[in-house]
Design a protein around this motif. Structure first.
Motif, PDB file in Angstrom:
ATOM      1  N   SER A  18       0.858  -1.186   0.000  1.00 45.96           N
ATOM      2  CA  SER A  18       0.000   0.000   0.000  1.00 45.96           C
ATOM      3  C   SER A  18       0.895   1.237   0.000  1.00 45.96           C
ATOM      4  O   SER A  18       2.102   1.167   0.265  1.00 45.96           O
ATOM      5  CB  SER A  18      -0.897  -0.003   1.239  1.00 45.96           C
ATOM      6  OG  SER A  18      -0.111   0.201   2.406  1.00 45.96           O
ATOM      7  N   TRP A  19       0.286   2.398  -0.245  1.00 45.30           N
ATOM      8  CA  TRP A  19       1.076   3.642  -0.219  1.00 45.30           C
ATOM      9  C   TRP A  19       1.569   3.937   1.193  1.00 45.30           C
ATOM     10  O   TRP A  19       2.671   4.472   1.365  1.00 45.30           O
ATOM     11  CB  TRP A  19       0.247   4.806  -0.767  1.00 45.30           C
ATOM     12  CG  TRP A  19      -0.033   4.666  -2.226  1.00 45.30           C
ATOM     13  CD1 TRP A  19      -1.237   4.435  -2.819  1.00 45.30           C
ATOM     14  CD2 TRP A  19       0.930   4.700  -3.288  1.00 45.30           C
ATOM     15  NE1 TRP A  19      -1.092   4.331  -4.179  1.00 45.30           N
ATOM     16  CE2 TRP A  19       0.218   4.500  -4.501  1.00 45.30           C
ATOM     17  CE3 TRP A  19       2.309   4.885  -3.341  1.00 45.30           C
ATOM     18  CZ2 TRP A  19       0.865   4.477  -5.746  1.00 45.30           C
ATOM     19  CZ3 TRP A  19       2.946   4.861  -4.580  1.00 45.30           C
ATOM     20  CH2 TRP A  19       2.233   4.667  -5.766  1.00 45.30           C
ATOM     21  N   ASP A  20       0.794   3.583   2.192  1.00 42.71           N
ATOM     22  CA  ASP A  20       1.250   3.787   3.573  1.00 42.71           C
ATOM     23  C   ASP A  20       2.475   2.919   3.867  1.00 42.71           C
ATOM     24  O   ASP A  20       3.406   3.355   4.547  1.00 42.71           O
ATOM     25  CB  ASP A  20       0.124   3.454   4.563  1.00 42.71           C
ATOM     26  CG  ASP A  20      -0.967   4.510   4.590  1.00 42.71           C
ATOM     27  OD1 ASP A  20      -0.711   5.642   4.122  1.00 42.71           O
ATOM     28  OD2 ASP A  20      -2.070   4.200   5.071  1.00 42.71           O
ATOM     29  N   GLU A  21       2.457   1.691   3.369  1.00 48.43           N
ATOM     30  CA  GLU A  21       3.612   0.814   3.581  1.00 48.43           C
ATOM     31  C   GLU A  21       4.835   1.335   2.844  1.00 48.43           C
ATOM     32  O   GLU A  21       5.963   1.299   3.365  1.00 48.43           O
ATOM     33  CB  GLU A  21       3.264  -0.603   3.120  1.00 48.43           C
ATOM     34  CG  GLU A  21       2.277  -1.307   4.043  1.00 48.43           C
ATOM     35  CD  GLU A  21       1.786  -2.622   3.485  1.00 48.43           C
ATOM     36  OE1 GLU A  21       1.585  -3.554   4.279  1.00 48.43           O
ATOM     37  OE2 GLU A  21       1.594  -2.724   2.251  1.00 48.43           O
ATOM     38  N   ALA A  65       2.837  11.964  -5.615  1.00 50.41           N
ATOM     39  CA  ALA A  65       3.066  12.359  -4.223  1.00 50.41           C
ATOM     40  C   ALA A  65       4.200  11.535  -3.612  1.00 50.41           C
ATOM     41  O   ALA A  65       5.013  12.051  -2.830  1.00 50.41           O
ATOM     42  CB  ALA A  65       1.780  12.182  -3.416  1.00 50.41           C
ATOM     43  N   PHE A  66       4.267  10.262  -3.981  1.00 50.10           N
ATOM     44  CA  PHE A  66       5.335   9.378  -3.504  1.00 50.10           C
ATOM     45  C   PHE A  66       6.694   9.848  -4.022  1.00 50.10           C
ATOM     46  O   PHE A  66       7.675   9.920  -3.273  1.00 50.10           O
ATOM     47  CB  PHE A  66       5.023   7.965  -3.980  1.00 50.10           C
ATOM     48  CG  PHE A  66       5.977   6.907  -3.497  1.00 50.10           C
ATOM     49  CD1 PHE A  66       6.201   6.692  -2.147  1.00 50.10           C
ATOM     50  CD2 PHE A  66       6.640   6.095  -4.413  1.00 50.10           C
ATOM     51  CE1 PHE A  66       7.066   5.694  -1.708  1.00 50.10           C
ATOM     52  CE2 PHE A  66       7.500   5.097  -3.986  1.00 50.10           C
ATOM     53  CZ  PHE A  66       7.715   4.903  -2.636  1.00 50.10           C
ATOM     54  N   VAL A  67       6.748  10.193  -5.300  1.00 56.44           N
ATOM     55  CA  VAL A  67       7.994  10.699  -5.892  1.00 56.44           C
ATOM     56  C   VAL A  67       8.413  12.009  -5.236  1.00 56.44           C
ATOM     57  O   VAL A  67       9.595  12.207  -4.922  1.00 56.44           O
ATOM     58  CB  VAL A  67       7.821  10.888  -7.421  1.00 56.44           C
ATOM     59  CG1 VAL A  67       9.028  11.619  -8.010  1.00 56.44           C
ATOM     60  CG2 VAL A  67       7.632   9.538  -8.107  1.00 56.44           C
ATOM     61  N   LYS A  68       7.447  12.876  -5.010  1.00 55.65           N
ATOM     62  CA  LYS A  68       7.749  14.163  -4.366  1.00 55.65           C
ATOM     63  C   LYS A  68       8.317  13.949  -2.970  1.00 55.65           C
ATOM     64  O   LYS A  68       9.281  14.616  -2.569  1.00 55.65           O
ATOM     65  CB  LYS A  68       6.473  15.014  -4.301  1.00 55.65           C
ATOM     66  CG  LYS A  68       6.689  16.413  -3.735  1.00 55.65           C
ATOM     67  CD  LYS A  68       5.392  17.211  -3.774  1.00 55.65           C
ATOM     68  CE  LYS A  68       5.621  18.621  -3.208  1.00 55.65           C
ATOM     69  NZ  LYS A  68       4.351  19.414  -3.250  1.00 55.65           N
ATOM     70  N   LYS A  69       7.718  13.034  -2.234  1.00 55.24           N
ATOM     71  CA  LYS A  69       8.212  12.731  -0.887  1.00 55.24           C
ATOM     72  C   LYS A  69       9.631  12.160  -0.952  1.00 55.24           C
ATOM     73  O   LYS A  69      10.489  12.484  -0.124  1.00 55.24           O
ATOM     74  CB  LYS A  69       7.260  11.732  -0.225  1.00 55.24           C
ATOM     75  CG  LYS A  69       7.512  11.513   1.262  1.00 55.24           C
ATOM     76  CD  LYS A  69       6.480  10.558   1.852  1.00 55.24           C
ATOM     77  CE  LYS A  69       5.093  11.135   1.798  1.00 55.24           C
ATOM     78  NZ  LYS A  69       4.088  10.254   2.473  1.00 55.24           N
ATOM     79  N   GLY A  70       9.868  11.302  -1.946  1.00 56.74           N
ATOM     80  CA  GLY A  70      11.196  10.746  -2.113  1.00 56.74           C
ATOM     81  C   GLY A  70      12.219  11.808  -2.465  1.00 56.74           C
ATOM     82  O   GLY A  70      13.317  11.851  -1.891  1.00 56.74           O
ATOM     83  N   ALA A 110       9.539  11.738 -11.670  1.00 59.82           N
ATOM     84  CA  ALA A 110      10.650  10.792 -11.608  1.00 59.82           C
ATOM     85  C   ALA A 110      11.768  11.228 -12.546  1.00 59.82           C
ATOM     86  O   ALA A 110      11.517  11.679 -13.667  1.00 59.82           O
ATOM     87  CB  ALA A 110      10.165   9.397 -11.980  1.00 59.82           C
ATOM     88  N   ARG A 111      13.006  11.053 -12.099  1.00 62.24           N
ATOM     89  CA  ARG A 111      14.173  11.431 -12.902  1.00 62.24           C
ATOM     90  C   ARG A 111      14.907  10.223 -13.467  1.00 62.24           C
ATOM     91  O   ARG A 111      15.903  10.352 -14.161  1.00 62.24           O
ATOM     92  CB  ARG A 111      15.130  12.273 -12.051  1.00 62.24           C
ATOM     93  CG  ARG A 111      14.535  13.628 -11.638  1.00 62.24           C
ATOM     94  CD  ARG A 111      15.351  14.288 -10.556  1.00 62.24           C
ATOM     95  NE  ARG A 111      15.233  13.573  -9.279  1.00 62.24           N
ATOM     96  CZ  ARG A 111      15.857  13.928  -8.165  1.00 62.24           C
ATOM     97  NH1 ARG A 111      16.662  14.970  -8.169  1.00 62.24           N
ATOM     98  NH2 ARG A 111      15.704  13.229  -7.054  1.00 62.24           N
TER      99      ARG A 111
END
Length: 389
Positions: A18-21, A65-70, A110-111
């Motif tokens: 999941s996204w939380d995981e 949002a996941f990429v931004k957080k990363g 993503a880069r």
């Protein structure tokens, strides 16, 4: 952007996070000063089985949002697509679908982007044999075309690639396998990051010397895809021992190491700390003892750890000594019933079955033994155990 990557691969069979995981894993990467997350889950239908189908809009927003957080944490998030099950190397329509899929992922911020052609036959599809001399040449051509077209709209995006031949284990007397890597190396774009698992799919040892031939082909663009802790091929087993057998020279000879572990999130967070210890130059056993000592039941885990040998390793003979078995049984009572944590919930089935295995020899009476076996073990194994008795 860094050219050296250490971190996590979500690349296993059987589990989809999941996204939380995934957020928990990002935090573990950040806390351990690791910098990469490859998104390539085999169970994501849009990644592999239905690769031509665009990701839904809500998924793309969540991935952005996941990429931004990363990016904020200094972690490179790399989306991967694995079209090899059905890709036609001559088809303009297939190429267009693949390019559009990559562009949609790159637009999330993503880069880097990864093409995966693992776990497919190494032979060239019959329909393409007149177009390409080998599958390696077809993959090199595809990477070159993707690199060129992605750079038109997404500058500074680096391609990663997981080849079909990704281990020495696959290089045998098959002429197609022997030819694959040289043809790939001579036809792909310079600077493409190539994944390699080492001498075997699951390599107990990784030495700098064993990478000599792939290093000569691809230079320093080799990144280790490490399956040491993976258990999707044996989901009834758990590996959590020291991160051993990795030559420190790998750090100089490669572009990094990514773990493809279990998909059990809290387990994988622990394993990432072991990779981090290796990157920092710590002893594998010292890093492992430090990680275990941070858990509230460290002594009990030390007592049962010998019963969870790493891949290819036999159970130590001393583990079955009466005193060692007695200590393990005592520890298991606390690990199964008293230890309460997310990690314990992931390890519960493995701890419970170990307790069953250690108790089985105590069942001397044939009737009680048969009842125990029927109750505790899967039917096929229960039948085998009964027959062996």
């Amino acid at each position: 952007m860094t050219n050296r990557f250490f971190g996590y691969i979500e690349g296993y069979y059987g589990r989809l996070l999941s996204w939380d995981e995934r957020a928990l894993l990002l935090e573990a990467l950040r806390a351990n000063s690791l910098n990469a997350y490859l998104f390539a889950p085999k169970e994501d239908p849009y990644h592999r089985q239905s690769w031509k189908v665009p990701y839904p809009n809500d998924w793309q927003r969540a991935f952005a949002a996941f990429v931004k957080k990363g990016n904020a944490a200094g972690i490179t998030i790399t989306p991967g697509i694995a079209p090899g099950l059905s890709f036609d190397y001559r088809s303009a329509a297939d190429y267009s679908a693949l390019l559009k899929k990559f562009l949609s992922l790159v637009k999330t911020g993503a880069r880097t982007a990864c093409l995966l052609m693992d776990d497919i036959p190494v032979t060239m599809p019959a329909s393409c044999k007149k177009t390409f001399p080998s599958l390696g040449a077809a993959h090199g051509h595809l990477l070159t075309k993707l690199n060129k077209d992605l750079s038109k709209t997404a500058a500074n995006v680096r391609l990663w690639f997981c080849p079909t031949v990704y281990t020495d284990q696959f290089i045998n007397d098959d002429p197609a396998a022997v030819r694959y890597l040289p043809d790939l190396a001579s036809s792909m774009p310079e600077g493409t990051l190539i994944f390699w698992t080492g001498p075997r799919v699951v390599s107990n040892e990784l030495r700098r010397a064993s990478l000599k031939h792939v290093g000569e082909l691809f230079g320093g663009s080799i990144c280790i895809w490490d399956n040491l802790y993976a258990n999707d091929y044996c989901p009834n087993r758990l590996f959590f021992g020291p991160y051993c057998g990795r030559d420190p020279g790998l750090l100089r000879a490669t572009s990094g190491i990514l773990l493809n572990p279990t998909g059990l999130v809290h387990t994988d967070m622990l394993l990432l700390s072991l990779l981090a210890g290796y990157v920092k130059g710590h002893s594998a056993k010292a890093a492992w003892h430090e990680a275990i000592s941070n858990l509230p039941i460290a002594k009990d885990l030390l007592d049962v750890a010998p019963f969870f040998p790493m891949p290819g390793a036999a159970l130590p003979e001393k583990a079955l000594a009466p005193r060692a078995v007695a200590r393990a049984k005592d520890a298991l009572k606390r690990l199964i019933f008293d230890w309460k944590s997310p990690l314990q919930r992931e390890w519960y089935p493995f701890l419970y079955m170990l307790e069953c295995d250690l108790t089985l020899p105590d069942k001397k009476d044939p009737v009680s033994r048969a009842a125990w076996v029927r109750k505790k073990y899967p039917p096929v194994l229960a039948a085998a155990l009964s027959a062996a008795r």
